[in-house]
Design a protein around this motif. Structure first.
Motif, mmCIF file in Angstrom:
data_model
loop_
_atom_site.group_PDB
_atom_site.id
_atom_site.type_symbol
_atom_site.label_atom_id
_atom_site.label_comp_id
_atom_site.label_asym_id
_atom_site.label_seq_id
_atom_site.Cartn_x
_atom_site.Cartn_y
_atom_site.Cartn_z
ATOM 1 N N PHE A 18 -10.066 -21.879 -28.100
ATOM 2 C CA PHE A 18 -10.903 -21.847 -26.900
ATOM 3 C C PHE A 18 -10.863 -23.203 -26.207
ATOM 4 C CE2 PHE A 18 -12.348 -17.835 -28.331
ATOM 5 C CZ PHE A 18 -13.131 -17.250 -27.341
ATOM 6 N N ALA A 19 -11.006 -24.281 -26.984
ATOM 7 C CA ALA A 19 -11.001 -25.624 -26.404
ATOM 8 C C ALA A 19 -9.629 -25.964 -25.821
ATOM 9 C CB ALA A 19 -11.397 -26.641 -27.468
ATOM 10 N N GLU A 20 -8.565 -25.588 -26.514
ATOM 11 C CA GLU A 20 -7.210 -25.868 -26.050
ATOM 12 C C GLU A 20 -6.951 -25.246 -24.691
ATOM 13 O OE1 GLU A 20 -2.556 -25.054 -27.494
ATOM 14 O OE2 GLU A 20 -4.231 -24.756 -28.893
ATOM 15 N N ARG A 21 -7.519 -24.086 -24.443
ATOM 16 C CA ARG A 21 -7.287 -23.386 -23.186
ATOM 17 C C ARG A 21 -8.406 -23.587 -22.180
ATOM 18 N NH1 ARG A 21 -2.598 -22.266 -21.726
ATOM 19 N NH2 ARG A 21 -3.161 -20.308 -20.701
ATOM 20 N N GLY A 22 -9.408 -24.397 -22.544
ATOM 21 C CA GLY A 22 -10.510 -24.646 -21.621
ATOM 22 C C GLY A 22 -11.385 -23.432 -21.384
ATOM 23 N N VAL A 23 -11.496 -22.564 -22.369
ATOM 24 C CA VAL A 23 -12.305 -21.351 -22.260
ATOM 25 C C VAL A 23 -13.647 -21.590 -22.942
ATOM 26 C CG1 VAL A 23 -12.476 -18.896 -22.827
ATOM 27 C CG2 VAL A 23 -10.254 -19.898 -22.239
ATOM 28 N N GLU A 24 -14.725 -21.299 -22.249
ATOM 29 C CA GLU A 24 -16.056 -21.465 -22.813
ATOM 30 C C GLU A 24 -16.413 -20.255 -23.673
ATOM 31 O OE1 GLU A 24 -18.310 -23.918 -22.771
ATOM 32 O OE2 GLU A 24 -16.838 -25.210 -21.755
ATOM 33 N N PRO A 25 -16.884 -20.471 -24.885
ATOM 34 C CA PRO A 25 -17.376 -19.340 -25.679
ATOM 35 C C PRO A 25 -18.557 -18.689 -24.976
ATOM 36 C CG PRO A 25 -17.097 -21.302 -27.046
ATOM 37 C CD PRO A 25 -16.970 -21.746 -25.619
ATOM 38 N N PRO A 26 -18.813 -17.437 -25.222
ATOM 39 C CA PRO A 26 -19.918 -16.755 -24.529
ATOM 40 C C PRO A 26 -21.259 -17.386 -24.887
ATOM 41 C CG PRO A 26 -19.093 -15.422 -26.349
ATOM 42 C CD PRO A 26 -18.123 -16.549 -26.174
ATOM 43 N N PRO A 27 -22.080 -17.680 -23.899
ATOM 44 C CA PRO A 27 -23.398 -18.280 -24.166
ATOM 45 C C PRO A 27 -24.248 -17.381 -25.059
ATOM 46 C CG PRO A 27 -22.865 -18.381 -21.821
ATOM 47 C CD PRO A 27 -21.844 -17.489 -22.465
ATOM 48 N N GLY A 28 -24.765 -17.952 -26.131
ATOM 49 C CA GLY A 28 -25.572 -17.165 -27.044
ATOM 50 C C GLY A 28 -24.802 -16.094 -27.782
ATOM 51 N N GLY A 29 -23.462 -16.131 -27.670
ATOM 52 C CA GLY A 29 -22.645 -15.145 -28.356
ATOM 53 C C GLY A 29 -22.611 -13.782 -27.701
ATOM 54 N N ARG A 30 -23.062 -13.691 -26.459
ATOM 55 C CA ARG A 30 -23.088 -12.395 -25.768
ATOM 56 C C ARG A 30 -22.242 -12.457 -24.512
ATOM 57 N NH1 ARG A 30 -29.238 -10.021 -26.209
ATOM 58 N NH2 ARG A 30 -29.688 -10.751 -28.321
ATOM 59 N N TRP A 31 -21.536 -11.365 -24.265
ATOM 60 C CA TRP A 31 -20.704 -11.305 -23.062
ATOM 61 C C TRP A 31 -20.482 -9.863 -22.636
ATOM 62 C CZ3 TRP A 31 -15.656 -13.994 -25.252
ATOM 63 C CH2 TRP A 31 -15.351 -13.454 -26.507
ATOM 64 N N GLY A 83 -16.469 -19.640 -34.350
ATOM 65 C CA GLY A 83 -17.774 -19.187 -33.890
ATOM 66 C C GLY A 83 -17.918 -17.696 -34.064
ATOM 67 N N VAL A 84 -19.113 -17.214 -33.772
ATOM 68 C CA VAL A 84 -19.435 -15.789 -33.916
ATOM 69 C C VAL A 84 -19.980 -15.274 -32.590
ATOM 70 C CG1 VAL A 84 -20.952 -14.124 -35.066
ATOM 71 C CG2 VAL A 84 -19.888 -15.975 -36.388
ATOM 72 N N ALA A 85 -19.559 -14.096 -32.203
ATOM 73 C CA ALA A 85 -20.063 -13.466 -30.979
ATOM 74 C C ALA A 85 -20.262 -11.982 -31.221
ATOM 75 C CB ALA A 85 -19.091 -13.685 -29.819
ATOM 76 N N ALA A 86 -21.063 -11.384 -30.353
ATOM 77 C CA ALA A 86 -21.264 -9.939 -30.392
ATOM 78 C C ALA A 86 -20.095 -9.239 -29.711
ATOM 79 C CB ALA A 86 -22.570 -9.576 -29.686
ATOM 80 N N TYR A 87 -19.964 -7.965 -29.961
ATOM 81 C CA TYR A 87 -19.009 -7.154 -29.211
ATOM 82 C C TYR A 87 -19.444 -7.126 -27.753
ATOM 83 C CZ TYR A 87 -16.731 -5.321 -33.422
ATOM 84 O OH TYR A 87 -16.010 -5.188 -34.592
ATOM 85 N N PRO A 88 -18.493 -7.048 -26.828
ATOM 86 C CA PRO A 88 -18.868 -7.091 -25.411
ATOM 87 C C PRO A 88 -19.605 -5.829 -24.957
ATOM 88 C CG PRO A 88 -16.524 -6.632 -25.642
ATOM 89 C CD PRO A 88 -17.031 -6.976 -27.019
ATOM 90 N N PHE A 89 -20.557 -6.021 -24.071
ATOM 91 C CA PHE A 89 -21.229 -4.899 -23.442
ATOM 92 C C PHE A 89 -20.253 -4.238 -22.464
ATOM 93 C CE2 PHE A 89 -25.128 -7.779 -23.921
ATOM 94 C CZ PHE A 89 -25.366 -7.309 -25.201
ATOM 95 N N PRO A 90 -20.374 -2.944 -22.217
ATOM 96 C CA PRO A 90 -19.401 -2.231 -21.380
ATOM 97 C C PRO A 90 -19.465 -2.688 -19.925
ATOM 98 C CG PRO A 90 -21.272 -0.826 -21.884
ATOM 99 C CD PRO A 90 -21.443 -2.053 -22.719
ATOM 100 N N PRO A 91 -18.432 -2.402 -19.166
ATOM 101 C CA PRO A 91 -18.390 -2.841 -17.764
ATOM 102 C C PRO A 91 -19.606 -2.366 -16.976
ATOM 103 C CG PRO A 91 -16.254 -2.001 -18.424
ATOM 104 C CD PRO A 91 -17.201 -1.690 -19.541
ATOM 105 N N GLY A 92 -20.158 -3.253 -16.192
ATOM 106 C CA GLY A 92 -21.257 -2.900 -15.312
ATOM 107 C C GLY A 92 -22.595 -2.751 -15.976
ATOM 108 N N ALA A 93 -22.720 -3.144 -17.246
ATOM 109 C CA ALA A 93 -23.994 -2.994 -17.946
ATOM 110 C C ALA A 93 -24.167 -4.131 -18.932
ATOM 111 C CB ALA A 93 -24.051 -1.658 -18.690
ATOM 112 N N SER A 94 -25.430 -4.423 -19.254
ATOM 113 C CA SER A 94 -25.703 -5.440 -20.275
ATOM 114 C C SER A 94 -25.475 -4.861 -21.661
ATOM 115 C CB SER A 94 -27.137 -5.943 -20.150
ATOM 116 O OG SER A 94 -28.047 -4.875 -20.261
ATOM 117 N N SER A 95 -25.651 -3.586 -21.832
ATOM 118 C CA SER A 95 -25.280 -2.826 -23.034
ATOM 119 C C SER A 95 -25.755 -1.403 -22.841
ATOM 120 C CB SER A 95 -25.882 -3.425 -24.312
ATOM 121 O OG SER A 95 -27.188 -2.971 -24.522
ATOM 122 N N ALA A 96 -25.380 -0.539 -23.786
ATOM 123 C CA ALA A 96 -25.821 0.854 -23.708
ATOM 124 C C ALA A 96 -26.217 1.349 -25.079
ATOM 125 C CB ALA A 96 -24.707 1.736 -23.138
#
Length: 471
Positions: A182-195, A324-337
């Protein structure tokens, strides 16, 4: 006084002539019956009339103490319980985890059930049929602070609206992130592990690159595998609101629009975006893990794993340490379902809940004592101890609030995600059902079938199993 009774020690109590007459493949039923008989007849271990009582407790090994004893935790809990219950004696029967179900079958046949034992309610633990036949005692009137439990943990022990066990620990799947990539590519991990899915997709694109400038991709954003009994892919579908079976376990439901769309997104990540490693979808578990974890390779930036992988990365040599640890991504257009498509406020994942159950009791006094013991073994303080010593994720919010993973951010975040892990359907033929579904999911991720075709074919394959069995 705590009694620690093993099968080996029980066997040494057999008369020498009797031992000699036993065949080399002696029935486990005889051993179980003898163990329990000894437990009930040893001096000081009699099933006493009121007010005294002896409780037989089964438990499996956990983390070792300085002497290598993997039963020290439950032994200490028994000593504490007996100290506060002077007319109670608890007999511990240590059982290897893999032997639990077989021991239960033999104990049922011998008519010598334990009083308390560490079982879940699933196809591999106590079954729905056994619950409905009255094998267990309902615990609703005995469990402390039920609202403190994870809703998903409570659901895992609920059958026909009744709670049948004391949840203790949870496990589940999370996404692991190689933070150096992530650091090598300048990508920020998801804040709070959620995306969201869009954020996840953007990260996978950025993390797929040619490292050595030869025109060939060397590092990919994502990878995973598909294998019966392993569910790393499934939370992507669950997060979209899809579930494999209906709530009554009568109908196949993984062919819903939400399930198809979620599987299509994963397939597109492989074939359209080319942001997933070409091995994605294969059954090569070791290869997939090494692509992520091997410190010399580091060819994949994001992979889903069960929480055991955190232990492995923390303790083994030759693997990445900055993760690091993150949650599975929420589906498009929603925070989760949620499972009914409604908006949810927490990440969704798939896992399991473990705890203790109380087997049927004829005597109300014994029932009450057994319930007190099971409740004590799964109390806030007990769950905190298991989290600290065993890195077991608590099923009680109050135990998480004690911050058992202070200074261990990977475990801390994983515990919050796993606190919402949904257990798999407890259908009696689940292993067969799941195998058929996995085969079709794999075909979709290998590009052999479209997602819609694969999930529809899975339903057709599963239908006869659902028709021939009654959950």
């Amino acid at each position: 006084m705590l009694r620690h009774l093993s099968i080996a020690s029980a066997m040494t109590s057999l008369p020498r002539l009797a031992r000699r007459r036993l065949p080399s493949r002696a029935s486990l039923a005889l051993v179980v019956a003898f163990v329990l008989a000894v437990a009930l007849t040893l001096p000081g271990c009699l099933r006493l009339g009121r007010p005294g009582v002896t409780i037989v407790l089964w438990d499996g090994p956990r983390w070792p103490d300085e002497t290598g004893n993997r039963y020290h935790w439950v032994q200490s809990k028994i000593e504490e319980f007996e100290a506060s219950h002077p007319f109670v004696e608890v007999v511990l029967v240590p059982v290897e985890w893999e032997d639990l179900r077989g021991m239960l079958d033999e104990a049922k046949n011998a008519g010598q059930l334990p009083d308390v034992a560490p079982f879940d309610i699933s196809a591999g633990g106590v079954t729905l049929e056994e619950v409905r036949e009255g094998l267990l005692e309902p615990v609703e009137s005995f469990i402390s602070a039920p609202d403190d439990l994870s809703p998903q943990a409570r659901a895992a022990y609920t059958v026909d609206g009744t709670l049948w066990g004391f949840p203790a620990t949870m496990t589940g799947h999370v996404l692991l992130l190689n933070l150096d990539l992530f650091a090598e590519r300048g990508v920020e991990p998801p804040p709070g592990g959620r995306w969201t899915w869009e954020e996840f997709l953007s990260a996978c694109r950025a993390l797929t690159f040619d490292r050595d400038g030869d025109g060939e991709t060397d590092v990919w954003g994502f990878a995973t595998y598909v294998l019966p009994g392993y569910y790393e892919v499934w939370p992507f579908l669950y997060a979209a609101g899809a579930r494999p079976l209906s709530e009554d376990l009568q109908a196949y439901t993984f062919d819903s629009e939400a399930a198809v769309a979620a599987l299509e997104r994963l397939a597109d990540l492989i074939f359209e975006e080319e942001a997933a490693h070409p091995s994605t979808g294969t059954a090569s578990v070791g290869t997939i893990f090494d692509l992520f974890a091997d410190a010399e390779r580091q060819e994949v930036a994001i992979e889903p794993w069960s929480a055991w992988a955190i232990d492995y990365l923390m303790t083994q040599d030759g693997v990445i340490k900055n993760f690091g640890v993150a949650a599975y991504p929420f589906p498009p257009g929603a925070s989760s379902a949620g499972p009914s498509g409604e908006a949810a406020t927490q990440p969704v994942t798939v896992g399991a809940t473990a705890g203790f159950v109380v087997f049927r009791q004829e005597d109300p006094h014994r029932r009450g004592v057994a319930m007190e013991l099971a409740d004590y073994l799964t109390s806030t303080s007990s769950q905190y101890e298991l989290a600290r010593g065993y890195h077991a994720f608590p099923a009680r919010r109050s135990a998480l609030d004690l911050d058992p993973f202070a200074g261990e951010p990977a475990y801390e975040r994983a515990a919050e995600i796993v606190f919402h892990a949904e257990s798999l359907p407890p259908h009696p033929r689940w292993p067969e059902i799941e195998r058929l579904i996995q085969r079709q999911i794999q075909m979709a991720l290998l590009g052999i079938k479209k997602a819609s075709e694969a999930l529809q074919d899975a339903g057709e394959a599963v239908a006869p199993l659902l028709e021939d069995s009654e959950p």
